[in-house]
Design a protein around this motif. Structure first.
Motif, PDB file in Angstrom:
ATOM      1  N   ASP A  32      22.260 -24.415 -62.250  1.00 44.90           N
ATOM      2  CA  ASP A  32      21.329 -24.766 -63.322  1.00 44.90           C
ATOM      3  C   ASP A  32      21.138 -26.277 -63.418  1.00 44.90           C
ATOM      4  O   ASP A  32      22.077 -27.052 -63.264  1.00 44.90           O
ATOM      5  CB  ASP A  32      21.853 -24.251 -64.667  1.00 44.90           C
ATOM      6  CG  ASP A  32      21.875 -22.734 -64.733  1.00 44.90           C
ATOM      7  OD1 ASP A  32      21.154 -22.078 -63.952  1.00 44.90           O
ATOM      8  OD2 ASP A  32      22.624 -22.209 -65.588  1.00 44.90           O
ATOM      9  N   ASN A  33      19.892 -26.660 -63.697  1.00 44.08           N
ATOM     10  CA  ASN A  33      19.523 -28.051 -63.971  1.00 44.08           C
ATOM     11  C   ASN A  33      19.845 -29.001 -62.826  1.00 44.08           C
ATOM     12  O   ASN A  33      20.181 -30.164 -63.051  1.00 44.08           O
ATOM     13  CB  ASN A  33      20.188 -28.539 -65.263  1.00 44.08           C
ATOM     14  CG  ASN A  33      19.837 -27.655 -66.436  1.00 44.08           C
ATOM     15  OD1 ASN A  33      18.671 -27.333 -66.648  1.00 44.08           O
ATOM     16  ND2 ASN A  33      20.836 -27.228 -67.172  1.00 44.08           N
ATOM     17  N   THR A  34      19.791 -28.501 -61.586  1.00 40.58           N
ATOM     18  CA  THR A  34      19.986 -29.354 -60.412  1.00 40.58           C
ATOM     19  C   THR A  34      18.865 -29.093 -59.421  1.00 40.58           C
ATOM     20  O   THR A  34      18.133 -28.104 -59.527  1.00 40.58           O
ATOM     21  CB  THR A  34      21.330 -29.078 -59.700  1.00 40.58           C
ATOM     22  OG1 THR A  34      21.253 -27.822 -59.020  1.00 40.58           O
ATOM     23  CG2 THR A  34      22.504 -29.098 -60.667  1.00 40.58           C
ATOM     24  N   ALA A  35      18.769 -29.949 -58.421  1.00 40.22           N
ATOM     25  CA  ALA A  35      17.825 -29.767 -57.324  1.00 40.22           C
ATOM     26  C   ALA A  35      18.515 -29.158 -56.112  1.00 40.22           C
ATOM     27  O   ALA A  35      17.984 -29.178 -55.009  1.00 40.22           O
ATOM     28  CB  ALA A  35      17.205 -31.118 -56.958  1.00 40.22           C
ATOM     29  N   LEU A  36      19.716 -28.624 -56.302  1.00 44.18           N
ATOM     30  CA  LEU A  36      20.532 -28.101 -55.215  1.00 44.18           C
ATOM     31  C   LEU A  36      20.312 -26.605 -55.006  1.00 44.18           C
ATOM     32  O   LEU A  36      20.216 -25.847 -55.968  1.00 44.18           O
ATOM     33  CB  LEU A  36      22.015 -28.349 -55.503  1.00 44.18           C
ATOM     34  CG  LEU A  36      23.013 -27.854 -54.455  1.00 44.18           C
ATOM     35  CD1 LEU A  36      22.861 -28.627 -53.142  1.00 44.18           C
ATOM     36  CD2 LEU A  36      24.437 -27.971 -54.978  1.00 44.18           C
ATOM     37  N   ALA A  37      20.249 -26.212 -53.747  1.00 50.03           N
ATOM     38  CA  ALA A  37      20.285 -24.803 -53.351  1.00 50.03           C
ATOM     39  C   ALA A  37      21.347 -24.685 -52.257  1.00 50.03           C
ATOM     40  O   ALA A  37      21.517 -25.606 -51.453  1.00 50.03           O
ATOM     41  CB  ALA A  37      18.929 -24.347 -52.825  1.00 50.03           C
ATOM     42  N   LEU A  38      22.075 -23.565 -52.254  1.00 49.81           N
ATOM     43  CA  LEU A  38      23.092 -23.334 -51.241  1.00 49.81           C
ATOM     44  C   LEU A  38      23.343 -21.849 -51.128  1.00 49.81           C
ATOM     45  O   LEU A  38      22.896 -21.062 -51.962  1.00 49.81           O
ATOM     46  CB  LEU A  38      24.396 -24.061 -51.579  1.00 49.81           C
ATOM     47  CG  LEU A  38      25.202 -23.498 -52.755  1.00 49.81           C
ATOM     48  CD1 LEU A  38      26.686 -23.714 -52.494  1.00 49.81           C
ATOM     49  CD2 LEU A  38      24.795 -24.176 -54.036  1.00 49.81           C
ATOM     50  N   LEU A  39      24.063 -21.478 -50.070  1.00 49.26           N
ATOM     51  CA  LEU A  39      24.448 -20.088 -49.870  1.00 49.26           C
ATOM     52  C   LEU A  39      25.897 -19.891 -50.291  1.00 49.26           C
ATOM     53  O   LEU A  39      26.758 -20.690 -49.944  1.00 49.26           O
ATOM     54  CB  LEU A  39      24.306 -19.689 -48.396  1.00 49.26           C
ATOM     55  CG  LEU A  39      22.901 -19.680 -47.820  1.00 49.26           C
ATOM     56  CD1 LEU A  39      22.940 -19.347 -46.332  1.00 49.26           C
ATOM     57  CD2 LEU A  39      22.006 -18.691 -48.562  1.00 49.26           C
ATOM     58  N   SER A 169      26.202 -26.070 -44.055  1.00 49.35           N
ATOM     59  CA  SER A 169      24.850 -26.321 -43.541  1.00 49.35           C
ATOM     60  C   SER A 169      23.781 -25.764 -44.475  1.00 49.35           C
ATOM     61  O   SER A 169      22.611 -26.119 -44.349  1.00 49.35           O
ATOM     62  CB  SER A 169      24.688 -25.749 -42.131  1.00 49.35           C
ATOM     63  OG  SER A 169      24.724 -24.340 -42.161  1.00 49.35           O
ATOM     64  N   SER A 170      24.167 -24.916 -45.427  1.00 46.67           N
ATOM     65  CA  SER A 170      23.191 -24.353 -46.362  1.00 46.67           C
ATOM     66  C   SER A 170      22.865 -25.300 -47.512  1.00 46.67           C
ATOM     67  O   SER A 170      21.896 -25.078 -48.238  1.00 46.67           O
ATOM     68  CB  SER A 170      23.699 -23.030 -46.935  1.00 46.67           C
ATOM     69  OG  SER A 170      24.675 -23.231 -47.948  1.00 46.67           O
ATOM     70  N   LEU A 171      23.651 -26.356 -47.702  1.00 45.45           N
ATOM     71  CA  LEU A 171      23.414 -27.281 -48.812  1.00 45.45           C
ATOM     72  C   LEU A 171      22.062 -27.958 -48.648  1.00 45.45           C
ATOM     73  O   LEU A 171      21.798 -28.606 -47.630  1.00 45.45           O
ATOM     74  CB  LEU A 171      24.521 -28.342 -48.869  1.00 45.45           C
ATOM     75  CG  LEU A 171      25.931 -27.844 -49.142  1.00 45.45           C
ATOM     76  CD1 LEU A 171      26.939 -28.964 -48.903  1.00 45.45           C
ATOM     77  CD2 LEU A 171      26.050 -27.303 -50.558  1.00 45.45           C
ATOM     78  N   LYS A 172      21.193 -27.806 -49.642  1.00 45.36           N
ATOM     79  CA  LYS A 172      19.845 -28.401 -49.605  1.00 45.36           C
ATOM     80  C   LYS A 172      19.532 -28.993 -50.967  1.00 45.36           C
ATOM     81  O   LYS A 172      19.673 -28.330 -51.988  1.00 45.36           O
ATOM     82  CB  LYS A 172      18.789 -27.345 -49.282  1.00 45.36           C
ATOM     83  CG  LYS A 172      19.030 -26.549 -48.012  1.00 45.36           C
ATOM     84  CD  LYS A 172      18.671 -27.325 -46.777  1.00 45.36           C
ATOM     85  CE  LYS A 172      18.746 -26.467 -45.546  1.00 45.36           C
ATOM     86  NZ  LYS A 172      19.931 -26.613 -44.750  1.00 45.36           N
ATOM     87  N   LEU A 173      19.091 -30.235 -50.966  1.00 44.81           N
ATOM     88  CA  LEU A 173      18.644 -30.891 -52.193  1.00 44.81           C
ATOM     89  C   LEU A 173      17.146 -31.120 -52.114  1.00 44.81           C
ATOM     90  O   LEU A 173      16.655 -31.689 -51.130  1.00 44.81           O
ATOM     91  CB  LEU A 173      19.342 -32.246 -52.365  1.00 44.81           C
ATOM     92  CG  LEU A 173      20.760 -32.209 -52.883  1.00 44.81           C
ATOM     93  CD1 LEU A 173      21.450 -33.541 -52.662  1.00 44.81           C
ATOM     94  CD2 LEU A 173      20.774 -31.844 -54.361  1.00 44.81           C
ATOM     95  N   ASP A 174      16.428 -30.670 -53.117  1.00 42.83           N
ATOM     96  CA  ASP A 174      14.999 -31.008 -53.200  1.00 42.83           C
ATOM     97  C   ASP A 174      14.906 -32.501 -53.384  1.00 42.83           C
ATOM     98  O   ASP A 174      15.575 -33.057 -54.266  1.00 42.83           O
ATOM     99  CB  ASP A 174      14.325 -30.289 -54.367  1.00 42.83           C
ATOM    100  CG  ASP A 174      14.341 -28.778 -54.210  1.00 42.83           C
ATOM    101  OD1 ASP A 174      14.384 -28.286 -53.059  1.00 42.83           O
ATOM    102  OD2 ASP A 174      14.319 -28.087 -55.239  1.00 42.83           O
TER     103      ASP A 174
END
Length: 179
Positions: A32-39, A169-174
């Motif tokens: 929540d409230n972040t630009a982060l996506a991960l698996l 490797s799944s760590l992604k920041l918008d």
């Protein structure tokens, strides 16, 4: 002949059921409230608590779960000032390694993470002890974006390199707007 067909069909169904119940059921999560996506390999639990980061109490939001004899977690805190990020991340690494009683302080390597701040994003590998004294291996990524600092970590009795690679490797920041 019918008996053989029944056995083959039953064996096929058992294999199909086993394939539908993997140890690692990877799914994308967005704290929540972040630009982060991960698996994460399992449905995460959420927790929040106040911890001392940068010398002051700071709210830390966490998502974590256990799968395949390993614990996976992502933690994020929002600082008052983005200029504190480097010092807070360094202190966080030191505290984590101290809690692990990590032999040799761990091995640090750069982590390429698009969208992260120009501070060095790092991956720290260490072996140490759990609170109950059992041996544990860990890999933890530390990075920031704007006023937010992050730790993505795996704790396992024996680290599986393929699982760790999938996770990190799944760590992604918008890159759009840091929070």
């Amino acid at each position: 002949m019918a008996s053989l067909m029944i056995r083959v069909t039953a064996a096929g169904l058992l294999l199909l059921l086993a394939a539908c119940n993997p140890v690692f059921n990877w799914r994308e999560v967005r704290p929540d409230n972040t630009a982060l996506a991960l698996l994460l390999p399992c449905k995460p639990d959420k927790a929040e608590r106040s911890v001392p980061l940068g010398g002051r109490p700071t709210e830390l939001a966490m998502l974590g779960c256990d799968a395949g004899d390993a614990t996976f977690a992502i933690a994020v805190a929002t600082l008052d000032d983005a200029a504190q990020a480097a010092a807070v991340l360094a202190g966080w690494q030191t505290a984590t390694l101290a809690n692990l009683k990590a032999a040799g302080g761990g091995q640090t390597s750069p982590l390429k993470l698009p969208g992260a701040d120009p501070l060095p994003a790092v991956l720290v590998r260490a072996s140490g002890q759990r609170a109950d004294g059992r041996a544990v291996q860990s890999q933890a990524a530390y990075f920031s974006q704007g006023r937010q600092v992050f730790q993505a970590v795996i704790y396992a009795d024996k680290m599986d390199p393929e699982v760790a690679e999938t996770f990190f490797s799944s760590l992604k920041l918008d890159a759009g707007s840091p929070r």
